[in-house]
Design a protein around this motif. Structure first.
Motif, PDB file in Angstrom:
ATOM      1  N   THR A  13       0.832  -1.209   0.000  1.00 47.88           N
ATOM      2  CA  THR A  13       0.000   0.000   0.000  1.00 47.88           C
ATOM      3  C   THR A  13       0.864   1.255   0.000  1.00 47.88           C
ATOM      4  OG1 THR A  13      -1.735  -1.199   1.152  1.00 47.88           O
ATOM      5  CG2 THR A  13      -1.873   1.196   1.188  1.00 47.88           C
ATOM      6  N   LEU A  14       1.951   1.244   0.759  1.00 47.66           N
ATOM      7  CA  LEU A  14       2.864   2.389   0.743  1.00 47.66           C
ATOM      8  C   LEU A  14       3.445   2.602  -0.648  1.00 47.66           C
ATOM      9  CD1 LEU A  14       4.801   2.027   4.108  1.00 47.66           C
ATOM     10  CD2 LEU A  14       3.074   3.732   3.510  1.00 47.66           C
ATOM     11  N   ARG A  15       3.771   1.511  -1.327  1.00 49.64           N
ATOM     12  CA  ARG A  15       4.289   1.634  -2.702  1.00 49.64           C
ATOM     13  C   ARG A  15       3.237   2.233  -3.626  1.00 49.64           C
ATOM     14  NH1 ARG A  15       7.172  -4.107  -2.459  1.00 49.64           N
ATOM     15  NH2 ARG A  15       9.143  -3.425  -1.562  1.00 49.64           N
ATOM     16  N   GLN A  16       1.974   1.821  -3.442  1.00 48.99           N
ATOM     17  CA  GLN A  16       0.904   2.384  -4.262  1.00 48.99           C
ATOM     18  C   GLN A  16       0.739   3.873  -3.996  1.00 48.99           C
ATOM     19  OE1 GLN A  16      -2.307  -0.266  -3.206  1.00 48.99           O
ATOM     20  NE2 GLN A  16      -2.083  -1.413  -5.109  1.00 48.99           N
ATOM     21  N   LEU A  17       0.824   4.271  -2.732  1.00 44.49           N
ATOM     22  CA  LEU A  17       0.740   5.701  -2.403  1.00 44.49           C
ATOM     23  C   LEU A  17       1.885   6.461  -3.046  1.00 44.49           C
ATOM     24  CD1 LEU A  17      -0.282   5.639   1.364  1.00 44.49           C
ATOM     25  CD2 LEU A  17      -1.642   6.509  -0.544  1.00 44.49           C
ATOM     26  N   ASP A  18       3.079   5.897  -3.008  1.00 42.96           N
ATOM     27  CA  ASP A  18       4.225   6.549  -3.641  1.00 42.96           C
ATOM     28  C   ASP A  18       4.063   6.622  -5.150  1.00 42.96           C
ATOM     29  OD1 ASP A  18       5.438   7.053  -1.210  1.00 42.96           O
ATOM     30  OD2 ASP A  18       6.682   5.240  -1.274  1.00 42.96           O
ATOM     31  N   ASP A  19       3.481   5.583  -5.767  1.00 41.37           N
ATOM     32  CA  ASP A  19       3.206   5.624  -7.203  1.00 41.37           C
ATOM     33  C   ASP A  19       2.226   6.744  -7.530  1.00 41.37           C
ATOM     34  OD1 ASP A  19       4.892   3.460  -7.618  1.00 41.37           O
ATOM     35  OD2 ASP A  19       3.253   1.996  -7.783  1.00 41.37           O
ATOM     36  N   LEU A  20       1.179   6.876  -6.717  1.00 40.24           N
ATOM     37  CA  LEU A  20       0.212   7.963  -6.927  1.00 40.24           C
ATOM     38  C   LEU A  20       0.872   9.324  -6.750  1.00 40.24           C
ATOM     39  CD1 LEU A  20      -2.918   6.543  -5.069  1.00 40.24           C
ATOM     40  CD2 LEU A  20      -2.689   6.962  -7.529  1.00 40.24           C
ATOM     41  N   SER A  29       3.041  14.854  -0.607  1.00 44.86           N
ATOM     42  CA  SER A  29       3.126  13.900   0.498  1.00 44.86           C
ATOM     43  C   SER A  29       2.063  12.810   0.390  1.00 44.86           C
ATOM     44  CB  SER A  29       2.955  14.619   1.837  1.00 44.86           C
ATOM     45  OG  SER A  29       1.621  15.073   1.981  1.00 44.86           O
ATOM     46  N   ARG A  30       2.329  11.714   1.084  1.00 45.70           N
ATOM     47  CA  ARG A  30       1.349  10.627   1.161  1.00 45.70           C
ATOM     48  C   ARG A  30       0.071  11.112   1.816  1.00 45.70           C
ATOM     49  NH1 ARG A  30       5.654   6.327   3.558  1.00 45.70           N
ATOM     50  NH2 ARG A  30       6.582   5.641   1.608  1.00 45.70           N
ATOM     51  N   ALA A  31       0.216  11.947   2.825  1.00 45.11           N
ATOM     52  CA  ALA A  31      -0.965  12.461   3.535  1.00 45.11           C
ATOM     53  C   ALA A  31      -1.876  13.220   2.574  1.00 45.11           C
ATOM     54  CB  ALA A  31      -0.549  13.357   4.698  1.00 45.11           C
ATOM     55  N   ILE A  34      -3.747  10.773   0.326  1.00 41.55           N
ATOM     56  CA  ILE A  34      -4.878  10.177   1.041  1.00 41.55           C
ATOM     57  C   ILE A  34      -6.022  11.175   1.164  1.00 41.55           C
ATOM     58  CG2 ILE A  34      -5.628   9.253   3.272  1.00 41.55           C
ATOM     59  CD1 ILE A  34      -2.750   8.069   3.505  1.00 41.55           C
ATOM     60  N   THR A  35      -5.694  12.416   1.499  1.00 42.85           N
ATOM     61  CA  THR A  35      -6.717  13.455   1.626  1.00 42.85           C
ATOM     62  C   THR A  35      -7.464  13.646   0.313  1.00 42.85           C
ATOM     63  OG1 THR A  35      -5.439  14.581   3.333  1.00 42.85           O
ATOM     64  CG2 THR A  35      -7.121  15.882   2.201  1.00 42.85           C
ATOM     65  N   ARG A  36      -6.738  13.704  -0.782  1.00 44.94           N
ATOM     66  CA  ARG A  36      -7.388  13.880  -2.087  1.00 44.94           C
ATOM     67  C   ARG A  36      -8.266  12.692  -2.448  1.00 44.94           C
ATOM     68  NH1 ARG A  36      -3.583  17.322  -6.182  1.00 44.94           N
ATOM     69  NH2 ARG A  36      -3.213  19.033  -4.737  1.00 44.94           N
ATOM     70  N   LEU A  37      -7.800  11.477  -2.134  1.00 44.61           N
ATOM     71  CA  LEU A  37      -8.618  10.293  -2.403  1.00 44.61           C
ATOM     72  C   LEU A  37      -9.927  10.351  -1.625  1.00 44.61           C
ATOM     73  CD1 LEU A  37      -5.859   7.532  -2.364  1.00 44.61           C
ATOM     74  CD2 LEU A  37      -7.176   8.306  -4.353  1.00 44.61           C
TER      75      LEU A  37
END
Length: 54
Positions: A13-20, A29-31, A34-37
């Motif tokens: 999941t962290l890798r997917q967040l980094d890909d996004l 940032s990852r945060a 997540i907020t945008r999602l």
């Protein structure tokens, strides 16, 4: 007001967040990913709940 929330995620999941994040270079940032999602999902739910005119 911002709140800090701890979320346990696995490595995949962290890798997917980094890909996004790499796909959206303006999101630093990852945060924020997540907020945008969350906001995008909320907008879709709200749009689906709107009555159809006609």
């Amino acid at each position: 007001m911002n709140h800090t929330v701890t979320v346990n995620v696995d490595v995949a999941t962290l890798r997917q967040l980094d890909d996004l994040r790499r796909a959206s270079p303006t999101v630093p940032s990852r945060a924020q990913i997540i907020t945008r999602l969350i906001w995008d999902a909320h907008a879709k739910i709200a749009a689906a709940a709107e009555p159809v005119e006609g």
